[in-house]
Design a protein around this motif. Structure first.
Motif, short mmCIF file in Angstrom:
data_model
loop_
_atom_site.label_atom_id
_atom_site.label_comp_id
_atom_site.label_asym_id
_atom_site.label_seq_id
_atom_site.Cartn_x
_atom_site.Cartn_y
_atom_site.Cartn_z
N ARG A 2 0.86 -1.20 0.00
CA ARG A 2 0.00 0.00 0.00
C ARG A 2 0.89 1.24 0.00
O ARG A 2 1.85 1.33 0.74
N ASP A 171 -3.13 0.83 -3.95
CA ASP A 171 -2.89 -0.57 -3.57
C ASP A 171 -2.17 -1.24 -4.74
O ASP A 171 -2.76 -1.47 -5.79
N GLU A 254 -1.18 2.54 9.72
CA GLU A 254 -2.54 2.08 9.47
C GLU A 254 -2.89 2.17 7.98
O GLU A 254 -3.49 1.26 7.41
N CYS A 256 -0.92 1.79 5.67
CA CYS A 256 -0.19 0.72 4.99
C CYS A 256 -0.67 -0.65 5.43
O CYS A 256 -0.06 -1.67 5.09
N GLY A 257 -1.74 -0.68 6.22
CA GLY A 257 -2.32 -1.95 6.59
C GLY A 257 -1.69 -2.60 7.81
O GLY A 257 -1.86 -3.78 8.06
#
Ligand code: ZN
Lengths: 817, 349
Positions: A2, A171, A254, A256-257
């Motif tokens: 991401r 993404d 967050e 970036c997951g």
């Protein structure tokens, strides 16, 4: 991977819109799956310092605060939060601010603009705006108190800006060969090459600041297995205070997951996302001294990872150990015994290069896939280890108060030689089918970080950068050259070879097509079923002679646990499926492979299976329909063989008892082609029919196409002109034993006749009065014809009488009056 | 005698009036012309006629016979005509009732799509080669430049079977099977079933059909430009002459350079819609120049030969062309789905 564009822009000045960036990445082989727009749930909220806190004159639970919003001014607000205190930095919503998640139990606004915040009088005191909780700002569900921003932020700063809430995230699907793109910096480098701009590297000076106050601790690193770990760098820090990371940093993780944990772990994750180098932090006090040993697990059988699970090890797993015991499963997960926790005050930071295959093997075996293992597996930059250590040290110093205890220990046990590829430019053009000018080739290769030097002939020496382990020969470089410009510059040309006639005849394909056409002509619909089946089905329908079933070692379910040995199970399943869905009749066939295992060799054979059930021919209105049974299907099979020109070669022979257990023993036959078994046909065994809850008889057949395919591509007899002389017909009816198959009677008659007996056709079989019990009458029409003359009645009569005499003797038959 | 004959004639002709019934006509025929009839009786009584009158009487008998016969013939034809007309007014069927029929078979849509694809490829000079579904690691992975432990193997969750074998995850094993026993120039298509460890859902299936298409020749004779030429030709033949095609760089272990191929979204025509995720493009297949390691693995010198390869999913091609969006429909064999396809393989897909 991401990619938040704000973060990207720290490394890259780029004017392109998110869509342009996404398109360019996608065309260059880094497909952008989604473009996400993140917007803050509020406007008009700023960072402010609480100057004073007084009790509200009219309410015990409320406070009256003076807040300083820097250049914006000072304001008096009423606040109900228990955590408000003088000196605290928090979020202040000015009068006129908009809060989408209104909080205070209010119903959330359904999109659009929330109403503007107005100055309110609360219990007699005017409040100019409000201090906000995380929930009121739509940041989280947290509502126990107001937001605490005490970690380095200037009053008056726009909160949305400070928290970097407005951002666009791409993404990006990173293919397994592009480990170098598993970081913000890596993608920035890639985009710089694609857009022809420069990428900004991390400031050396910013990193150097972390070297303040260097102590004298030295860490010993002992790499025992350099094949699995060629390089290991470590650095220790003390006086660390574990706590939450600043909100903007949490926010980036967050986006970036990843989940925020604490300021040390977050810093290691942040640097991993930024530079692509996975890092690990050990609690230094929980290690047996400042020593790291990198070795294979060998005899170590087990270790507990930081998720609390005891992992079984194999000898080749790579371990990170302190002086006494394993403390981490290298590149996969840390150990519980050295985990950083709330009480940690000193850490040892690890930055290493692990062998991609070793990490992949271990993480796959244990089912432990992490952001770190994903990067190690793809292969990380072989040169970034120390840079990453300094970068994480800087973050820890800034946000967790740590101080260095000493210098970096960097053991490079097996230094990597830079790889140089000789690129034959003509050869590359021959691969791509396009001419690229030499300066352009050089420019593109330099753009991806390669060093390019001239070589004799139309050649270049290309030294690939440390982070591009995937580039190893000419074809790889050709791809880079083609990719950077997009493949659109490659022209579309038809090859000289196209249009040449296929060398081998497509006999097998024609055969399948013919089989399908004939089946369709008989009213059967083609189905396709999945060739995985249950062991029980394979047992039920038997299969290839002497071959064992092919068992899946990792099936999705027991229902799909083996490769099918017969097509019949799938056909019956399709029948049942359709009967459950308003069908009353079903006539279907499938052509497909069946499988078996003989010793260590797999066997694959192609078959045709057919099934008919229910009304087959609908007569005229008022007349009864013809319902499917043994004979309707036999008619189909006969027509099939006739269509293929094999009708003279095929016979149907009764089965011996229980030879084919799933078929009705009295209504089943073996299909024999020139003496070779080519399949079976029959009605489904009544017990099976009951199991499947079938109302009528179900006729099935399965034919081995590999036997049929052994015949010439167009099995045909010699073509003759129509006969020139008339034929003469004579009927006869023979009374024979009831058990004698009709086709033996016909064959006996054929054999008993003269050479000019052209055809014998069966037209009637009759049992009962006046025949004796155990006898039947078989009616046959004989057609006589000579090729060279018209037969006389007299010679036909004589021949027919001789035939009768012979055949009655031969079969012990009587002529029926 | 003469008077008697005239009386017979008069009576017969009177009775054979225009609308005489079939019964009456038959009655007259028997009475006058029959074996026991009036004219026969006259002939039998000729002995009693004076000899000089006999020729005269004989001529008269014959004349009456011909005359009555002719009249009967006319009347019989008219009666037959009338009877037929009467019958035709009575014999009417309801032509809207169904005919005598057996069920109508259908081709499976994957056959329709697969055969159409093969027709195009064969016309372009590719030969069809069948290859095994149960494979070994060498033909499915190692020779295709998937080294052991390589993360690319993870992209394809594999079913393993006994004897160290596996179910092929793609039809690219065909490249190895063909190249290891034959020398270029080669233009081959390998169709077949492939298996991956996915549940049967709207989008995935443990079994699916693929075709691996490849062309190998001496250096420079089959280039990336030829790959593009063949693919554009092929995709336009299948999806229609106006199909837009684009090539995106990508990664496959067995090709280098590799390209993902997209066609203009068939649903929105490129304007962007839900199906194409607003991009206007739909991913259709993967392609590239055969990786030198693949050629090496089967004993061909990459300094002498090169080639291209592409792999397509038959289900995907069929779904896009038919506008079907549920993969399960192809393997459930619901008659209500299958019966919508024609019983001919021409002109549908
Ligand atoms: Zn679309």
């Amino acid at each position: 991977m991401r990619l938040p564009l704000r973060w990207l822009r720290e490394f890259l000045e780029i004017a392109a819109s998110p869509t342009e960036i996404a398109d360019r990445l996608t065309m260059a082989g880094l497909e952008v799956e989604a473009i996400e727009n993140h917007a803050p749930a509020f406007a008009g909220v700023v960072v402010a310092r609480v100057l004073t806190v007084e009790r509200h004159p009219n309410a015990d639970r409320l406070s009256l605060c003076e807040v300083d919003a820097g250049p914006i001014g000072r304001f008096r607000v009423v606040c109900g939060a228990p955590n408000v205190r003088a000196g605290m930095v928090s979020a202040y919503a000015q009068v006129g601010a908009r809060l989408k998640a209104a909080g205070h139990g209010a119903v959330e606004q359904a999109g659009g603009f929330a109403p503007q915040l107005e100055a309110a009088v609360i219990r007699g005191v005017r409040s100019e705006g409000m201090l906000c909780s995380e929930r009121e700002l739509g940041l989280s569900a947290e509502h126990a108190g107001i937001l605490d921003l005490s970690n380095g932020s200037e009053p008056g700063t726009d909160l949305a800006e400070y928290l970097q809430l407005a951002d666009t995230v791409l993404d990006v699907t990173v293919m397994p060969n592009r480990g170098d793109c598993m970081s913000i910096f890596g993608l920035a480098r890639e985009l710089a090459a694609l857009f022809g701009v420069r990428v900004r590297t991390l400031s050396r000076r910013r990193a150097a600041k972390a070297r303040d106050g260097v102590g004298h601790l030295s860490i010993a690193v002992d790499i025992r297995d350099p094949d699995l770990c060629p390089r290991y760098a470590a650095l220790a820090m003390e006086r660390v205070r574990i706590g939450p990371s600043p909100l903007w940093l949490q926010r980036r993780l967050e986006l970036c997951g990843m989940r925020a944990v604490n300021n040390v772990v977050d810093a290691t994750n942040y640097v991993m996302l930024e530079l692509g180098q996975p890092l690990h932090a050990f609690d230094l006090r929980r290690l047996a001294g400042p020593k790291i040993v990198v070795r294979r697990a060998g005899n170590d059988r087990e270790m507990v990872t930081l998720d609390g699970i005891a992992r079984t090890l194999v000898a080749d797993d790579l371990l990170i150990c302190d002086a006494e015991r394993p403390v981490a499963l290298a590149g996969v997960m840390g150990g519980q015994n050295s985990e950083v926790g709330e009480t940690t005050d000193a850490v040892l930071l690890e930055s290493a290069y692990f062998d991609p295959v070793a990490i992949a093997r271990t993480s796959r075996r244990l089912g432990l896939r992490s952001e770190a293992s994903a990067r190690f597996e793809r292969g990380i930059d072989r040169a970034v280890q120390v840079t990453a250590l300094w970068r994480v040290a800087e973050l820890i110093r800034k946000y967790a108060g740590g101080r260095l205890c000493g210098q970096v220990t960097d053991v490079d046990a097996k230094p990597a030689e830079p790889r140089t590829i000789t690129l034959d430019v003509g050869r590359m053009e021959g691969l791509l089918g396009v001419r690229v000018p030499l300066p352009e080739v050089r420019r593109r290769l330099r753009a991806i970080g390669a060093q390019v030097a001239s070589a004799p002939g139309n050649r270049l020496y290309v030294t690939v950068p440390s982070f591009r382990g995937d580039l190893s020969e000419m074809a790889d470089l050709a791809e880079e050259v083609a990719r950077l410009k997009g493949l659109a510059e490659v022209p579309a040309t038809l090859p000289p070879g196209a249009g040449r006639v296929a060398v081998e005849r497509e006999w097998q394909r024609s055969f399948r097509c013919a089989s399908r056409d004939l089946m369709l002509g008989c009213g059967l619909t083609e189905v396709r079923t999945i060739s995985l089946t249950a062991a029980a089905e394979n047992e039920r329908f038997g299969g290839l002679d002497r071959a064992a079933p092919v068992r899946l070692q990792n099936p999705l379910s027991a229902e799909l646990g083996e490769m099918r040995r017969s097509l019949l199970g799938g056909l019956l399943q399709a029948l049942r499926f359709n009967l459950n869905r308003e069908a009353s009749a079903f006539h279907a066939f499938e052509i497909g492979r069946v499988y078996g295992l003989v010793g260590d060799a797999a066997l694959e054979a192609e078959r045709l299976a057919a099934l008919t059930y229910g009304d087959y021919v609908l007569g005229r209105i008022g007349a009864p329909p013809v319902r499917a049974d043994f004979f309707t299907l036999k008619g189909i099979v006969e027509r099939y063989f006739e269509g293929l020109g094999l009708d003279a070669a095929v016979r149907f022979e009764p089965l011996t008892a229980n030879e084919v257990p799933y078929l009705h023993p009295g209504k089943a036959a073996r299909i024999v082609l020139d003496g070779r078994s080519a399949g079976v046909i029959g009605e489904l065994h009544p017990a099976e029919a009951r199991r499947l809850e079938l109302a009528y008889a179900c006729a099935l057949c399965e034919v081995d196409l590999s036997v049929l395919m052994t015949y010439e591509s167009s099995p045909r007899r010699a073509i003759e002109p129509p006969p020139r002389f008339p034929s003469v017909g004579r009927d006869l009816a023979l009374v024979v034993d009831r058990g004698l198959p009709a086709d033996q009677v016909v064959r006996a008659v054929v054999e008993a006749g003269p050479a000019w007996l052209e055809r014998v056709e069966l037209f009637d079989v009759y049992e009962g009065e006046p025949m004796a019990v155990g006898k039947k009458s078989v009616g046959l029409a004989c057609r006589y014809r000579a090729r060279d003359r018209t037969l006389t009645d007299a010679e036909v009569n004589r021949a027919h009488e001789e035939l009768i005499a012979r055949v009655t003797t031969r079969l012990g038959a009587e002529l029926r009056a | 005698m003469r008077e008697k004959l005239e009386e017979i004639r008069r009576r017969a002709l009177a009775e054979l009036a225009d609308y005489a019934s079939t019964d009456r006509i038959e009655e007259v025929r028997v009475r006058v012309l029959g074996r026991q009839g009036e004219l026969t009786a006259v002939m039998r009584g000729m002995r009693e006629v004076p000899p000089e009158q006999r020729p005269e009487i004989g001529r008269l008998v014959n004349e009456i016979k011909v005359q009555v016969e002719a009249r009967i013939e006319v009347l019989a034809a008219a009666a037959a005509r009338a009877a037929l007309e009467h019958a035709l007014t009575q014999e009417r069927v309801d032509v809207t009732l169904p005919g005598v029929r057996s069920s109508c078979g259908r081709f499976h849509p994957l056959t329709l799509a697969g055969e159409r694809i093969l027709d195009i490829l064969v016309a372009m000079g590719f030969e069809i080669v069948d290859t095994p579904d149960i494979e070994d690691d060498f033909h499915n992975f190692a020779a295709l430049n998937f080294p052991p432990g390589h993360p690319a193997r993870d992209m394809q969750d594999t079913f393993f079977v006994d004897a160290g074998l596996l179910l092929r995850t793609h039809t690219s094993n065909g490249q190895i099977r063909v190249l290891e026993r034959r020398r270029p120039p080669l233009a081959v298509v390998c169709p077949g079933n492939c298996f991956r460890r996915d549940e049967l859902t709207v989008r995935s299936s443990p079994m699916f059909s693929q075709m691996d298409v490849f062309m190998v020749d001496e250096i420079g004779r089959v280039t990336m430009a030829h790959l593009k030429g063949v693919l554009i030709e092929f995709l336009r033949a299948f999806f229609g002459p106006d199909t837009r095609v684009r090539f995106r760089a990508s990664f496959f272990p067995f090709t280098e350079p590799s390209a993902e191929v997209d066609i203009g979204c068939l649903l929105c025509g490129g304007a962007g819609c839900r199906v194409c995720k607003q991009t206007g493009w739909t991913e259709i297949l993967g392609s590239g120049m055969i990786h030198p390691n693949v050629l090496r693995a089967v004993g061909h010198d990459p300094e002498s030969y090169q080639g291209f390869a592409f792999g397509l999913g038959v289900e995907r091609m069929a779904m896009l062309k038919l506008g079907v969006d549920d993969l399960r429909l192809f393997f459930e064999n619901d008659h209500r789905f299958l019966n919508q396809f024609p019983a001919t393989d021409e002109g549908v897909l």
